[in-house]
Design a protein around this motif. Structure first.
Motif, short mmCIF file in Angstrom:
data_model
loop_
_atom_site.label_atom_id
_atom_site.label_comp_id
_atom_site.label_asym_id
_atom_site.label_seq_id
_atom_site.Cartn_x
_atom_site.Cartn_y
_atom_site.Cartn_z
N ALA A 94 38.62 48.56 37.63
CA ALA A 94 39.22 49.12 38.85
C ALA A 94 40.73 49.21 38.71
CB ALA A 94 38.87 48.24 40.05
N GLU A 95 41.31 50.19 39.38
CA GLU A 95 42.76 50.30 39.47
C GLU A 95 43.27 49.36 40.56
OE1 GLU A 95 43.40 54.39 40.36
OE2 GLU A 95 42.66 55.11 38.42
N PRO A 96 44.56 49.05 40.55
CA PRO A 96 45.10 48.18 41.61
C PRO A 96 44.79 48.73 43.01
CG PRO A 96 46.74 48.46 39.89
CD PRO A 96 45.61 49.39 39.56
N ASP A 108 32.35 57.04 40.70
CA ASP A 108 31.91 56.17 39.62
C ASP A 108 31.87 54.73 40.11
OD1 ASP A 108 34.60 56.08 39.92
OD2 ASP A 108 35.10 56.23 37.81
N THR A 109 31.41 53.84 39.24
CA THR A 109 31.27 52.43 39.58
C THR A 109 32.38 51.63 38.91
OG1 THR A 109 28.87 52.68 39.80
CG2 THR A 109 29.72 50.43 39.49
N ILE A 110 33.03 50.77 39.69
CA ILE A 110 34.20 50.04 39.21
C ILE A 110 33.96 48.54 39.30
CG2 ILE A 110 35.83 51.87 39.79
CD1 ILE A 110 36.48 50.33 42.38
N ALA A 111 34.74 47.77 38.54
CA ALA A 111 34.63 46.31 38.57
C ALA A 111 36.00 45.70 38.30
CB ALA A 111 33.63 45.83 37.53
N ILE A 165 35.22 35.17 40.98
CA ILE A 165 34.36 36.24 41.49
C ILE A 165 34.73 37.57 40.85
CG2 ILE A 165 33.71 37.57 43.55
CD1 ILE A 165 34.17 35.04 45.19
N ILE A 166 33.71 38.25 40.35
CA ILE A 166 33.87 39.62 39.86
C ILE A 166 33.22 40.54 40.88
CG2 ILE A 166 33.26 41.28 38.05
CD1 ILE A 166 33.13 38.88 36.12
N ARG A 167 33.96 41.53 41.34
CA ARG A 167 33.44 42.47 42.32
C ARG A 167 33.10 43.79 41.63
NH1 ARG A 167 37.26 43.38 47.27
NH2 ARG A 167 36.19 41.57 48.11
N VAL A 168 31.93 44.31 41.93
CA VAL A 168 31.48 45.60 41.39
C VAL A 168 31.16 46.50 42.58
CG1 VAL A 168 29.85 46.79 39.88
CG2 VAL A 168 30.45 44.40 39.42
N SER A 169 31.68 47.74 42.58
CA SER A 169 31.45 48.64 43.70
C SER A 169 31.19 50.05 43.19
CB SER A 169 32.66 48.65 44.64
OG SER A 169 32.46 49.52 45.72
N GLY A 170 30.23 50.74 43.83
CA GLY A 170 29.93 52.11 43.44
C GLY A 170 28.45 52.40 43.55
N PRO A 171 28.06 53.63 43.35
CA PRO A 171 26.65 54.02 43.53
C PRO A 171 25.69 53.31 42.58
CG PRO A 171 27.92 55.80 42.52
CD PRO A 171 28.90 54.79 42.99
N GLN A 220 50.51 48.81 44.98
CA GLN A 220 51.13 47.51 45.26
C GLN A 220 50.10 46.39 45.31
OE1 GLN A 220 53.92 47.74 48.68
NE2 GLN A 220 53.47 49.93 48.66
N PHE A 221 48.82 46.74 45.37
CA PHE A 221 47.76 45.74 45.50
C PHE A 221 47.46 45.11 44.14
CE2 PHE A 221 47.48 47.79 49.40
CZ PHE A 221 46.46 47.32 50.21
N CYS A 222 46.80 43.96 44.18
CA CYS A 222 46.32 43.36 42.93
C CYS A 222 45.03 44.06 42.51
CB CYS A 222 46.06 41.86 43.12
SG CYS A 222 45.05 41.45 44.56
N LEU A 223 44.59 43.82 41.29
CA LEU A 223 43.46 44.56 40.71
C LEU A 223 42.16 44.40 41.49
CD1 LEU A 223 43.69 44.28 36.81
CD2 LEU A 223 43.68 46.34 38.19
N GLY A 224 41.86 43.19 41.94
CA GLY A 224 40.53 42.96 42.52
C GLY A 224 40.42 43.19 44.00
N LYS A 225 41.45 43.84 44.61
CA LYS A 225 41.42 43.97 46.09
C LYS A 225 41.28 45.44 46.49
CE LYS A 225 41.25 41.94 50.01
NZ LYS A 225 40.11 41.11 50.35
#
Length: 460
Positions: A112-114, A5-8, A21-27, A455-460
């Motif tokens: 997105a999840e962390p 799926d596509t996440i942001a 910055i908002i990052r969006v990733s996915g098909p 352990q990561f932050c949401l946008g990484k």
């Protein structure tokens, strides 16, 4: 384990700033962004790694929500190896929040999840697990040296060594397999000697990596350093001098510090997690007594203790009690206020203290701090930090797995010396190979991945 799926998520720190910055990733990253982006260019057909100016518009009412720059990075040439779109908005909570809420409104994009962006980069084969873990070390670096170590790991310095080691072990396993399948051509003594030699060589490589573990862990996590002493000897002034900022309240009134104050600094490239504690003494003040108890707890947790004494007066009984309590601990005694006449009996101090070093300083005049830096560097890094292309091992998970792999290889060596059949020895060699594979993520459970990336932050 792979989601399609596509996440942001917001990839910059929330708050006021020049941009967010908002990052969006996915098909569907590009097609979903196209629904809301209005520009002279058509991003659906735009080339990868191009930037486009335009506006985010709410399709429901045609209202412009934000003026942005949109960057397209098509997979596999992106961080996640998927199609990625980054929306650069004005900095500030409201602007970035409005854009993100609009993207998530229809439910075709989810939050997105962390660590999910980095997790996808790993699952898509762009990076291995040691490189993924180095990303969070880059974010959390407290000194230039710690950042450099994390950068080397992110670039694959550690994983290259582990992969080379695994390649040598798989060649050894293949040699053993041939001898098991064709025993009539095998000379047992020669094969056992060959296995011993190769396992010992592998152990030497692992020993070289583990040798850096103590220093690497310090660079990654910092030296927990407790500043202790009687009230009004200059503990808070020392903290302020090291931090170069008035973090702690300083007065002539004993007992001003009532709680443990924590601050990170980089001292000569060495990260220190400084704990300024309440003055340790017997007191009837209820609040101060709580602070003293917290100071004693901080002492137990500390990797290094800076015991501050007033050089301008004779040693107090509380000083002697503290020195006694700190025996067999890594302690540096700091004789403060040397800008005033030195009254303390240094001979008595040398006779009763088991400190690693005694440093004379004046926090008021900021003299002696350079000497303190040299002493700390000598205690933990043998006088200086390693330079050049040294690969530090700093992650506890990596240290543990390297230790297990080494033990498996030692078991294999001992088995050949005891005359155990090589098909049994093979089990130990394969176990070492698998444990090294777990380091780089060749064999890893989903629960471990979830634990690492949470352990990561949401946008990484």
């Amino acid at each position: 384990m792979m989601n399609v799926d596509t996440i942001a998520a917001i990839s910059t720190a929330v708050g006021e700033g020049g941009i967010a910055i908002i990052r969006v990733s996915g098909p569907e990253a590009v097609s979903e962004a196209k629904k809301y982006f209005r520009s002279k260019s058509d991003i659906a057909t735009a080339d990868s790694h191009t930037v486009h100016y335009g506006h985010i518009v709410d399709p429901a009412n045609g209202e412009a929500v934000e003026e942005i720059l949109l960057t397209i990075m098509r997979g596999p040439r992106s961080f996640t190896a998927e199609d990625v779109v980054e929306l650069s908005t004005h900095g500030g909570i409201v602007a970035v929040k409005r854009v993100l809420e609009l993207l998530l409104k229809e439910g075709t994009i989810r939050i997105a999840e962390p660590g999910e962006f980095t997790k996808r980069a790993f699952l898509n084969g762009r990076i291995d697990l040691t490189q993924a873990e180095a990303v969070i070390d880059l974010i959390r670096s407290k000194s230039d040296r710690a950042f450099s170590v994390a950068m080397k790991q992110a670039e694959g310095a550690l994983s290259r060594k582990v992969k080379t080691l695994r390649h040598e072990l798989i060649e050894l396993l293949a040699h053993i397999e041939v001898n098991i399948d064709y025993p009539e051509h095998d000379v047992t003594e020669m094969t056992s000697s060959f296995i011993r030699t190769r396992c010992q060589e592998a152990c030497s490589v692992i020993d070289g990596l583990l040798k850096t573990a103590g220093e690497g862990k310090i660079l990654r996590e910092g030296i927990v350093t407790a500043i202790v002493g009687r009230p009004n000897v200059g503990k808070s002034s020392l903290l302020n001098a090291l931090v170069q900022e008035n973090k702690a309240i300083v007065t002539d009134i004993p007992g001003t510090t009532r709680d443990v104050i924590e601050e990170y600094i980089s001292l000569g490239g060495i990260p220190l997690r400084l704990l300024d504690t309440a003055g340790i003494r017997e007191t009837s003040d209820v609040v101060e007594r709580i602070g003293v108890e917290r100071s004693r707890t901080a002492l137990e947790e500390a990797d290094l203790i800076l015991l501050v004494l007033n050089a301008n007066e004779q040693m107090h009984e509380d000083d002697r009690l503290l020195i006694e309590q700190l025996k067999d601990r890594p302690v540096i005694i700091l004789l403060n206020k040397t800008d005033l006449p030195v009254v303390i009996d240094e001979q008595e101090l040398l006779a009763i203290a088991s400190a690693d070093s005694i440093v004379r300083l004046s926090v008021l005049q900021e003299s002696g701090l350079d000497q303190l830096e040299k002493v700390i560097s000598g205690m933990f890094f043998g006088g200086e930090l390693e330079s050049g292309d040294l690969t530090y091992v700093s992650n506890v998970r990596h240290i543990t797995l390297l230790g297990h792999a080494r033990q498996s290889l030692v078991d294999a060596v001992e088995a050949t010396e005891a005359g155990i059949p090589i098909d049994i020895v093979q089990i130990d060699v394969r176990q070492a190979w698998e444990q090294l594979g777990e380091m780089i993520g060749d064999s890893v459970s989903e629960s471990l991945l979830d634990q690492i990336f949470s352990q990561f932050c949401l946008g990484k």
